[in-house]
Design a protein around this motif. Structure first.
Motif, PDB file in Angstrom:
ATOM      1  N   ILE A 168      47.488 -10.250  42.517  1.00  0.00           N
ATOM      2  CA  ILE A 168      47.247 -11.276  41.889  1.00  0.00           C
ATOM      3  C   ILE A 168      46.018 -11.763  41.213  1.00  0.00           C
ATOM      4  O   ILE A 168      45.755 -12.203  40.217  1.00  0.00           O
ATOM      5  CB  ILE A 168      47.994 -12.524  42.387  1.00  0.00           C
ATOM      6  N   GLU A 169      44.887 -12.062  42.165  1.00  0.00           N
ATOM      7  CA  GLU A 169      43.674 -12.451  41.598  1.00  0.00           C
ATOM      8  C   GLU A 169      42.926 -11.322  40.587  1.00  0.00           C
ATOM      9  O   GLU A 169      42.579 -11.700  39.808  1.00  0.00           O
ATOM     10  CB  GLU A 169      42.862 -12.269  42.864  1.00  0.00           C
ATOM     11  N   SER A 170      43.515  -9.867  40.909  1.00  0.00           N
ATOM     12  CA  SER A 170      42.705  -9.041  40.125  1.00  0.00           C
ATOM     13  C   SER A 170      43.460  -9.075  38.322  1.00  0.00           C
ATOM     14  O   SER A 170      42.723  -9.216  37.475  1.00  0.00           O
ATOM     15  CB  SER A 170      43.293  -7.656  40.326  1.00  0.00           C
ATOM     16  N   ALA A 171      44.877  -9.319  38.304  1.00  0.00           N
ATOM     17  CA  ALA A 171      45.365  -9.692  37.067  1.00  0.00           C
ATOM     18  C   ALA A 171      44.733 -10.758  36.611  1.00  0.00           C
ATOM     19  O   ALA A 171      44.616 -11.130  35.466  1.00  0.00           O
ATOM     20  CB  ALA A 171      46.987  -9.726  37.294  1.00  0.00           C
ATOM     21  N   ALA A 172      44.569 -11.919  37.215  1.00  0.00           N
ATOM     22  CA  ALA A 172      44.262 -13.346  36.672  1.00  0.00           C
ATOM     23  C   ALA A 172      42.851 -13.150  36.334  1.00  0.00           C
ATOM     24  O   ALA A 172      42.494 -13.762  35.448  1.00  0.00           O
ATOM     25  CB  ALA A 172      44.352 -14.346  37.988  1.00  0.00           C
ATOM     26  N   THR A 173      42.142 -12.520  36.923  1.00  0.00           N
ATOM     27  CA  THR A 173      40.741 -12.228  36.588  1.00  0.00           C
ATOM     28  C   THR A 173      40.641 -11.549  34.826  1.00  0.00           C
ATOM     29  O   THR A 173      39.769 -11.898  34.120  1.00  0.00           O
ATOM     30  CB  THR A 173      39.920 -11.208  37.461  1.00  0.00           C
ATOM     31  N   LYS A 174      41.518 -10.490  34.690  1.00  0.00           N
ATOM     32  CA  LYS A 174      41.446  -9.854  33.657  1.00  0.00           C
ATOM     33  C   LYS A 174      41.983 -10.804  32.325  1.00  0.00           C
ATOM     34  O   LYS A 174      41.547 -10.964  31.469  1.00  0.00           O
ATOM     35  CB  LYS A 174      42.450  -8.852  33.666  1.00  0.00           C
ATOM     36  N   PHE A 175      43.042 -11.594  32.837  1.00  0.00           N
ATOM     37  CA  PHE A 175      43.534 -12.722  31.956  1.00  0.00           C
ATOM     38  C   PHE A 175      42.503 -13.839  31.268  1.00  0.00           C
ATOM     39  O   PHE A 175      42.440 -14.230  30.596  1.00  0.00           O
ATOM     40  CB  PHE A 175      44.572 -13.421  32.561  1.00  0.00           C
ATOM     41  N   VAL A 176      41.743 -14.211  32.563  1.00  0.00           N
ATOM     42  CA  VAL A 176      40.446 -14.999  32.336  1.00  0.00           C
ATOM     43  C   VAL A 176      39.657 -14.216  31.380  1.00  0.00           C
ATOM     44  O   VAL A 176      38.939 -14.984  30.331  1.00  0.00           O
ATOM     45  CB  VAL A 176      39.882 -15.499  33.568  1.00  0.00           C
ATOM     46  N   ASP A 177      39.156 -13.167  31.583  1.00  0.00           N
ATOM     47  CA  ASP A 177      38.157 -12.348  30.850  1.00  0.00           C
ATOM     48  C   ASP A 177      38.727 -12.373  29.208  1.00  0.00           C
ATOM     49  O   ASP A 177      37.850 -12.480  28.237  1.00  0.00           O
ATOM     50  CB  ASP A 177      37.860 -10.864  31.327  1.00  0.00           C
ATOM     51  N   MET A 178      40.145 -12.276  29.324  1.00  0.00           N
ATOM     52  CA  MET A 178      40.521 -11.931  27.824  1.00  0.00           C
ATOM     53  C   MET A 178      40.715 -13.384  26.989  1.00  0.00           C
ATOM     54  O   MET A 178      40.034 -13.560  25.832  1.00  0.00           O
ATOM     55  CB  MET A 178      42.124 -11.627  27.619  1.00  0.00           C
ATOM     56  N   ALA A 179      40.603 -14.492  28.000  1.00  0.00           N
ATOM     57  CA  ALA A 179      40.639 -15.878  27.575  1.00  0.00           C
ATOM     58  C   ALA A 179      39.123 -16.290  26.988  1.00  0.00           C
ATOM     59  O   ALA A 179      39.154 -17.217  26.001  1.00  0.00           O
ATOM     60  CB  ALA A 179      40.987 -16.888  28.333  1.00  0.00           C
ATOM     61  N   VAL A 180      38.371 -15.637  27.535  1.00  0.00           N
ATOM     62  CA  VAL A 180      36.698 -16.004  27.409  1.00  0.00           C
ATOM     63  C   VAL A 180      36.236 -15.108  26.277  1.00  0.00           C
ATOM     64  O   VAL A 180      35.606 -15.404  25.180  1.00  0.00           O
ATOM     65  CB  VAL A 180      35.880 -15.902  28.650  1.00  0.00           C
ATOM     66  N   LYS A 181      36.518 -13.760  26.317  1.00  0.00           N
ATOM     67  CA  LYS A 181      35.845 -12.811  25.420  1.00  0.00           C
ATOM     68  C   LYS A 181      36.416 -12.379  24.243  1.00  0.00           C
ATOM     69  O   LYS A 181      35.869 -12.134  23.155  1.00  0.00           O
ATOM     70  CB  LYS A 181      35.664 -11.589  26.321  1.00  0.00           C
ATOM     71  N   GLU A 182      37.840 -12.639  24.239  1.00  0.00           N
ATOM     72  CA  GLU A 182      38.508 -12.132  23.187  1.00  0.00           C
ATOM     73  C   GLU A 182      38.384 -13.057  21.596  1.00  0.00           C
ATOM     74  O   GLU A 182      38.234 -14.183  21.944  1.00  0.00           O
ATOM     75  CB  GLU A 182      40.045 -12.138  23.339  1.00  0.00           C
ATOM     76  N   PRO A 183      37.908 -12.573  20.709  1.00  0.00           N
ATOM     77  CA  PRO A 183      37.737 -13.391  19.406  1.00  0.00           C
ATOM     78  C   PRO A 183      38.926 -14.350  19.016  1.00  0.00           C
ATOM     79  O   PRO A 183      38.702 -15.360  17.973  1.00  0.00           O
ATOM     80  CB  PRO A 183      36.867 -12.569  18.569  1.00  0.00           C
ATOM     81  N   ASP A 184      40.203 -13.789  19.125  1.00  0.00           N
ATOM     82  CA  ASP A 184      41.370 -14.138  18.562  1.00  0.00           C
ATOM     83  C   ASP A 184      41.890 -15.337  19.556  1.00  0.00           C
ATOM     84  O   ASP A 184      42.323 -15.094  20.634  1.00  0.00           O
ATOM     85  CB  ASP A 184      42.395 -13.237  18.316  1.00  0.00           C
TER      86      ASP A 184
END
Length: 919
Positions: A250-266
């Motif tokens: 769960i922490e691994s999946a949440a980390t990737k979601f956080v990275d998408m929320a921070v780094k993705e431009p859309d």
């Protein structure tokens, strides 16, 4: 100019389009099949050939005896020739057509050509050939019995990513073991993203039926989390959280979601990632608490919606371990807004203040520092945000008694910078209720007296006006005398003016107003603030009388308070104030004067001033806390399994059963939806009669409202003894409605029935009208009959749902919305609450005023109502009604919205209540 051949081609394309429309409308026209084979099939034009394949899909392929028509042999030969055509576009288009062909007799001679297309040099042909082979296998397994081995061999030699992806998807439905072997032999990280997505889809589907392979699948999905492609990372993180509920996964999946929320431009990608993160936080209680600071990294996004969602998720994860770090970060963001010039800076500041408020209310250790920081900024904030701060301080000072003295001292310092009367009123209420010891009372009294200024106010203002007049006269005389030239020290000439004296007078005026903000607000016309000040002075005097027994000091306090109150009344009645004082404020202030002029021994008066207001505020806080607790319990129950819930063992399913790619939550939603049966009798209420019983065509419609559209299911009855040729129904709309599809034309026999459907798109919650007519031809071609249909009104209540908002949001929207519809009320209902309930049921609005505030039955009722439409439109309403002992209920309802249509439509619903009562 176009040649004859070009003209012929244009006419052929137009004719084919008309034939397709006619066949789709119900007239198969089997006699045209041979004509099309002779004249259209030999054409080499690609557009005409594409239309031809559309015709092969819908044309009648079987005769009346149920056997395949002989003409279809020619069609089959033409398709086979196209499968061997040297042009790759024609081959690919033909292979795509085979996916829609379901007749085994036609498909059988085409199988060898499809197999050959698997080895074509062009990838466009090969990728369509894969789906064509799979489609033929689904239609008739005997035609391609070795399809699994064929796809495995194809995957072994294929190099194009799209072809491999298509082949793997088809193989996943045919041979599970073959897919597992192929995955095992691949280097996952080096594959194309399309193939990686196909792997993830297969793993999600197969993991539910193969628990022994789940560890291997977890390793594969974890490896795909490091893919540079955002789509692969998102699908892998979603699959990882569904495959395993361990904290590490769960922490691994949440980390990737956080990275998408921070780094993705859309911004849409950010919002979707945060939604997934919220779902993970709800499903795994306490696992993501350590990621609160990581989630707040999304505050760097420019979108306010992303910031708000990130803050909301973080508030659910705040604990005693991380509350200090969260509050420090929120403080930094709040300080940045003071120097920022963003478009929605005030809204973002309000979001931060609400978040800080939430942390301080639930965690005592940060409350003191938070209050100090917010009180330092209260003078720089706008009125709405500063009011939120004062409301927050009310809750903190009531919940934490040990912080009251410190908060009162900081509030007294902050009062010197307050510029809003609404904020000042809230601050005065805090001073009147929570200055409980003698030291705090004396400090508050000194600050209020200094802010009021010299009294009597009227005499002081007249003296200042006189001094200013003298200064102005002196300046005029000086300017008059200084019209001549003056010799300076360097020998040059200069002329003196009175500008400097005038500027000094303006600076004095500004300085005087800045030193006494309370006095400036009162003289500017805010006499409601003056009434609150009078009530606060009475509270301070009464509480000091209970604490201290010094009679002389009490008499001095009373006299000074009465002098302030009377001077405010006189100033409000004079020309010194910008506007005259209202009668309500005079009554309240003079009531306070009479209370102080008495001995002050009345226990009821003391109880009303010192206890009742605080008790009412505490009840309001308790009611809000109980609502929040109820919401949390509901969320917790939704995410928990009940003891009597059924348990599904997917391991016990048979091998023949098809494994469905679906989560438990989706399965529960589907099973819940299928068990809910529609009450067929409820349809009778939604049937609208469109024509009369004596018309040649009787029509009635069942109106079914979806989320964003309306479906009309129209029943047509031919009441004549003739056949109605080319009967069609035409609809038009009035309002924010749009007809999406046109009903088909049909021939209806004598006393025959015919059903048509049409869909109408809805774009707003305004009341719309649907009207139309029925047209059919008579015995002669030039004769046509028109039957006018009755209007169908779309009910606005189908798109309005009750909603909840805070008091601050309600007031903000009330001030912003332009359109208001005021409806007078004169009702004979037995009670005020009965009318309120009738209003709520007829308008689908939510009562925001707590029941505890409304209280028992009385002769006056005031309530705020709120609702939101499906399209995001807000509707506000304020109800003010009263009832005499024998007379009817009178009053008014004020409805406000951003658009005029919604306010008028809700006003019609309110007016309909009176008509129902009369009926």
């Amino acid at each position: 100019m176009l040649t004859d051949t070009a003209y012929t081609l244009v006419y052929e394309i137009a004719a084919m389009r008309q034939i397709l429309i006619t066949v789709l409308n119900g007239d198969s026209m089997p006699e045209l099949l041979m004509t099309i084979i002779r004249y259209v099939m030999p054409s080499k034009n690609k557009q005409l050939k594409k239309l031809l394949y559309c015709y092969w899909e819908i044309c009648p392929k079987y005769g009346e005896d149920g056997k395949l028509r002989h003409e279809m042999i020619l069609v089959c030969n033409a398709i086979q020739h196209d499968l061997q055509h040297p042009n790759e576009y024609i081959r690919g288009n033909t292979l795509r057509f085979l996916n829609k062909l379901k007749e085994p007799e036609l498909l059988e001679p085409l199988v060898p050509s499809c197999r050959q297309c698997l080895e074509h040099r062009h990838a466009y042909v090969r990728k369509n050939a894969v789906f064509a082979i799979y489609s033929i296998y689904k239609s008739s397994q005997e035609l391609v019995p070795d399809v699994a081995e064929l796809l495995v061999d194809f995957l072994a030699v294929e190099s194009d990513a799209t072809c491999r992806r298509n082949a793997f998807v088809c193989l996943s439905h045919l041979d599970r073991d073959g897919c597992l072997r192929y995955i095992q032999n691949q280097t996952i990280s080096s594959l194309d993203p399309m193939i990686q997505l196909a792997f993830i889809q297969f793993i999600r589907k197969d993991a539910s039926g193969a628990p022994d392979l789940r560890p291997r699948y977890l390793r594969i999905v974890s490896e795909l989390l490091e893919s540079p492609n955002a789509s692969v990372v998102y699908e892998a993180a979603t699959s990882l959280s569904s495959l395993s509920h361990s904290p590490v996964a769960i922490e691994s999946a949440a980390t990737k979601f956080v990275d998408m929320a921070v780094k993705e431009p859309d911004n849409n990608v950010k919002l979707i990632a945060l939604d997934r993160l919220r779902e993970l936080a709800l499903e795994s209680n306490g696992v993501l608490d350590d990621m609160a600071m990581d989630i707040l990294r999304a505050l760097s996004a420019p979108s306010l919606d992303v910031r708000k969602k990130a803050v909301d998720i973080t508030m659910d994860l705040v604990s005693s371990k991380n509350v200090d770090d969260v509050v420090k970060l929120l403080k930094k963001e709040l300080q940045k807004t003071a120097v920022s010039s963003e478009e929605r800076n005030s809204d973002y500041r309000q979001i931060l203040i609400v978040a800080i408020h939430h942390c301080a209310i639930h965690f005592h250790e940060v409350a003191a520092s938070v209050v100090e920081m917010l009180l330092e900024l209260v003078g720089e904030l706008n009125t709405v945000t500063a009011t939120e701060v004062i409301s927050f301080i009310k809750q903190v000072i009531d919940k934490y008694p040990d912080l009251r003295s410190g908060i009162v001292a900081k509030l007294l310092k902050a009062l010197r910078t307050v510029k809003s009367g609404k904020v000042y009123r809230g601050s005065l209420w805090i001073l009147g209720e929570y200055c409980l010891d003698e030291q705090d009372i004396h400090a508050a009294w000194r600050e209020l007296r200094a802010s009021v200024g010299d009294v009597p106010i009227l005499k002081d203002e007249e003296d200042e006006d006189g001094e200013e007049q003298v200064e102005e006269d002196g300046a005029d005389e000086a300017s008059a005398k200084a019209t001549g030239p003056k010799i300076l020290a360097d020998g040059t000439y200069a002329t003196e003016t009175g500008f400097e004296q005038e500027k000094t007078s303006e600076e004095k005026q500004k300085a005087r107003l800045s030193k006494t903000p309370l006095r400036a607000l009162i003289l500017s016309g805010d006499f409601y603030l003056a009434a609150v000040l009078a009530s606060t002075l009475v509270k301070l005097v009464l509480r000091l009388g209970k604490i201290s027994g010094k009679t002389e000091m009490m008499n001095a306090f009373k006299a000074e308070a009465m002098l302030v109150m009377v001077s405010i009344v006189r100033a409000g009645q004079s020309a010194s104030a910008k506007s005259k004082i209202d009668e309500d404020s005079i009554d309240r202030i003079m009531t306070c004067v009479r209370i102080l002029s008495d001995d002050g021994d009345d226990e009821l008066t003391a109880k009303a001033f010192l206890e009742d207001t605080k008790d009412a505020f505490e009840k309001q806080l308790a009611l809000a806390a109980s609502r929040e607790t109820g919401k949390r319990q509901v969320n917790r129950q939704d995410n928990c399994s009940q003891a009597d819930d059924s348990i599904g063992f997917r391991q016990l399913t048979t091998e023949e059963a098809e494994i469905v790619d679906i989560t438990e939550q989706e399965l529960a939603q589907i099973s819940g939806g299928t068990t809910q049966r529609e009450d067929l009798t409820s349809r009778l209420k939604k049937i609208a009669q469109l024509t009369g019983f004596s018309d040649p065509v009787y029509a009635e419609a069942y109106v079914k409202v979806h989320q964003f559209d309306v479906t009309l299911d129209v029943l047509l009855v031919n009441q004549t003894t003739d056949t109605l040729r080319n009967l069609t129904v035409e609809f038009a709309t009035l309002g924010d409605l749009k007809v999406v599809d046109k009903p088909t034309t049909a021939n209806v026999g004598p006393h025959g029935f015919h059903r048509v459907q049409t869909t109408i798109k809805v774009t707003s919650a305004d009341t719309g009208v649907i009207f139309g007519n029925i047209i059919y031809e008579g015995q002669h071609a030039d004769e046509s009959t028109v039957v006018i249909l009755s209007d169908v009104h779309v009910d606005i209540l189908d798109y309005i749902k009750p909603a909840v908002c805070s008091e601050a949001q309600f007031r903000k929207m009330w001030n912003e919305f332009e359109w208001e519809n005021k409806i007078s009320i004169n009702s004979t209902m037995p009670s005020l609450k009965a009318y309120l309930n009738a209003l709520l049921s007829s308008t689908n609005m939510k009562n925001l005023t707590p029941e505890a505030v409304i209280g028992e039955e009385c002769r006056f009722l005031s309530a705020n109502l709120f609702s939101k439409s499906t399209f995001g439109e807000d509707a506000l309403a304020n109800l003010c009604i009263e009832q005499s002992s024998t007379g009817p209920i009178v009053g008014h309802v004020r409805i406000r919205s951003k658009g005029q249509g919604l306010a008028l439509s809700l006003g019609d619903k309110v007016a309909a209540i009176a008509r129902k009562i009369k009926a």
